[in-house]
Write a protein that holds these residues in place. Structure first.
Motif, PDB file in Angstrom:
ATOM      1  N   GLN A 165       5.157  13.185  -2.108  1.00 24.10           N
ATOM      2  CA  GLN A 165       6.266  12.855  -1.121  1.00 24.10           C
ATOM      3  C   GLN A 165       5.830  13.370   0.221  1.00 24.10           C
ATOM      4  O   GLN A 165       6.390  12.519   1.381  1.00 24.10           O
ATOM      5  CB  GLN A 165       7.423  13.483  -1.848  1.00 24.10           C
ATOM      6  CG  GLN A 165       8.062  12.898  -3.169  1.00 24.10           C
ATOM      7  CD  GLN A 165       9.154  13.672  -3.790  1.00 24.10           C
ATOM      8  OE1 GLN A 165       9.696  14.523  -3.007  1.00 24.10           O
ATOM      9  NE2 GLN A 165       9.481  13.084  -4.794  1.00 24.10           N
ATOM     10  N   GLN A 166       5.424  14.420   0.440  1.00 25.81           N
ATOM     11  CA  GLN A 166       5.123  14.715   1.999  1.00 25.81           C
ATOM     12  C   GLN A 166       4.021  13.925   2.514  1.00 25.81           C
ATOM     13  O   GLN A 166       4.098  13.638   3.545  1.00 25.81           O
ATOM     14  CB  GLN A 166       4.434  16.222   1.820  1.00 25.81           C
ATOM     15  CG  GLN A 166       5.482  17.353   1.537  1.00 25.81           C
ATOM     16  CD  GLN A 166       4.866  18.564   1.638  1.00 25.81           C
ATOM     17  OE1 GLN A 166       3.665  18.592   1.302  1.00 25.81           O
ATOM     18  NE2 GLN A 166       5.506  19.581   1.959  1.00 25.81           N
ATOM     19  N   LEU A 167       3.052  13.539   1.845  1.00 24.75           N
ATOM     20  CA  LEU A 167       2.244  12.488   2.115  1.00 24.75           C
ATOM     21  C   LEU A 167       2.806  11.085   2.390  1.00 24.75           C
ATOM     22  O   LEU A 167       2.583  10.453   3.595  1.00 24.75           O
ATOM     23  CB  LEU A 167       1.117  12.267   1.074  1.00 24.75           C
ATOM     24  CG  LEU A 167      -0.078  11.374   1.471  1.00 24.75           C
ATOM     25  CD1 LEU A 167      -0.961  11.895   2.693  1.00 24.75           C
ATOM     26  CD2 LEU A 167      -1.200  11.236   0.180  1.00 24.75           C
ATOM     27  N   LEU A 168       3.699  10.642   1.689  1.00 29.92           N
ATOM     28  CA  LEU A 168       4.664   9.314   2.101  1.00 29.92           C
ATOM     29  C   LEU A 168       5.493   9.655   3.371  1.00 29.92           C
ATOM     30  O   LEU A 168       5.335   8.717   4.006  1.00 29.92           O
ATOM     31  CB  LEU A 168       5.673   9.204   0.897  1.00 29.92           C
ATOM     32  CG  LEU A 168       4.608   8.553  -0.502  1.00 29.92           C
ATOM     33  CD1 LEU A 168       5.765   8.583  -1.642  1.00 29.92           C
ATOM     34  CD2 LEU A 168       4.283   7.360  -0.048  1.00 29.92           C
ATOM     35  N   ASN A 169       5.895  10.843   3.381  1.00 28.74           N
ATOM     36  CA  ASN A 169       6.607  11.038   4.769  1.00 28.74           C
ATOM     37  C   ASN A 169       5.924  10.962   5.912  1.00 28.74           C
ATOM     38  O   ASN A 169       6.074  10.546   6.985  1.00 28.74           O
ATOM     39  CB  ASN A 169       7.474  12.413   4.739  1.00 28.74           C
ATOM     40  CG  ASN A 169       8.797  12.248   3.662  1.00 28.74           C
ATOM     41  OD1 ASN A 169       9.378  11.088   3.465  1.00 28.74           O
ATOM     42  ND2 ASN A 169       9.033  13.476   3.141  1.00 28.74           N
ATOM     43  N   LYS A 170       4.558  11.420   5.764  1.00 26.31           N
ATOM     44  CA  LYS A 170       3.465  11.476   6.921  1.00 26.31           C
ATOM     45  C   LYS A 170       3.402   9.830   7.094  1.00 26.31           C
ATOM     46  O   LYS A 170       3.032   9.647   8.276  1.00 26.31           O
ATOM     47  CB  LYS A 170       2.351  12.342   6.542  1.00 26.31           C
ATOM     48  CG  LYS A 170       1.509  12.401   7.523  1.00 26.31           C
ATOM     49  CD  LYS A 170       0.358  13.431   7.159  1.00 26.31           C
ATOM     50  CE  LYS A 170      -0.571  13.559   8.408  1.00 26.31           C
ATOM     51  NZ  LYS A 170      -1.708  14.484   8.096  1.00 26.31           N
ATOM     52  N   ALA A 171       3.061   9.214   5.942  1.00 27.75           N
ATOM     53  CA  ALA A 171       2.804   7.797   6.307  1.00 27.75           C
ATOM     54  C   ALA A 171       3.888   7.081   7.007  1.00 27.75           C
ATOM     55  O   ALA A 171       3.610   6.321   7.997  1.00 27.75           O
ATOM     56  CB  ALA A 171       2.549   7.140   4.753  1.00 27.75           C
ATOM     57  N   GLU A 172       5.157   7.531   6.548  1.00 24.65           N
ATOM     58  CA  GLU A 172       6.316   6.798   7.236  1.00 24.65           C
ATOM     59  C   GLU A 172       6.182   7.198   8.926  1.00 24.65           C
ATOM     60  O   GLU A 172       6.468   6.379   9.710  1.00 24.65           O
ATOM     61  CB  GLU A 172       7.497   7.194   6.625  1.00 24.65           C
ATOM     62  CG  GLU A 172       8.839   6.578   7.383  1.00 24.65           C
ATOM     63  CD  GLU A 172      10.120   7.461   6.808  1.00 24.65           C
ATOM     64  OE1 GLU A 172      11.371   6.924   7.439  1.00 24.65           O
ATOM     65  OE2 GLU A 172       9.958   8.117   6.080  1.00 24.65           O
ATOM     66  N   ASP A 173       5.998   8.598   9.058  1.00 26.89           N
ATOM     67  CA  ASP A 173       6.030   8.829  10.625  1.00 26.89           C
ATOM     68  C   ASP A 173       4.646   8.169  11.333  1.00 26.89           C
ATOM     69  O   ASP A 173       5.236   7.948  12.452  1.00 26.89           O
ATOM     70  CB  ASP A 173       5.734  10.357  10.423  1.00 26.89           C
ATOM     71  CG  ASP A 173       7.166  11.273  10.176  1.00 26.89           C
ATOM     72  OD1 ASP A 173       8.313  10.677   9.757  1.00 26.89           O
ATOM     73  OD2 ASP A 173       6.771  12.390   9.807  1.00 26.89           O
TER      74      ASP A 173
END
Length: 79
Positions: free
Chosen positions: A42-50
């Protein structure tokens, strides 16, 4: 575990999986939906969004290199 797919023979992931693209060459990986429940993923997905936002040519691109993603996938597969 994530499966590296060299040729994009399949346009869709099998049931219970989804596709992500990783690294500078946008290597395609098919990963299980269960990864979505993991806080690290989930953190990796949030980083991708950012980093990329939501407008990325209908692809889910993750901001890490291929070897890092493979290590993460091995870790997640053992959980």
């Amino acid at each position: 575990m994530a499966k590296k797919v060299e040729a994009e023979r399949r346009s869709r992931a099998p049931k219970g999986h989804f596709v992500v693209y990783v690294g500078s060459k946008l290597t395609r990986f098919v990963v299980p939906l269960s990864y979505l429940r993991n806080p690290i993923f989930q953190q990796l997905l949030n980083k991708a969004e950012d980093e990329y936002g939501f407008d990325n040519q209908n692809r889910l691109v993750l901001p890490c290199d291929e070897s890092t993603f493979q290590r993460l996938a091995l870790f997640l597969a053992k959980r």
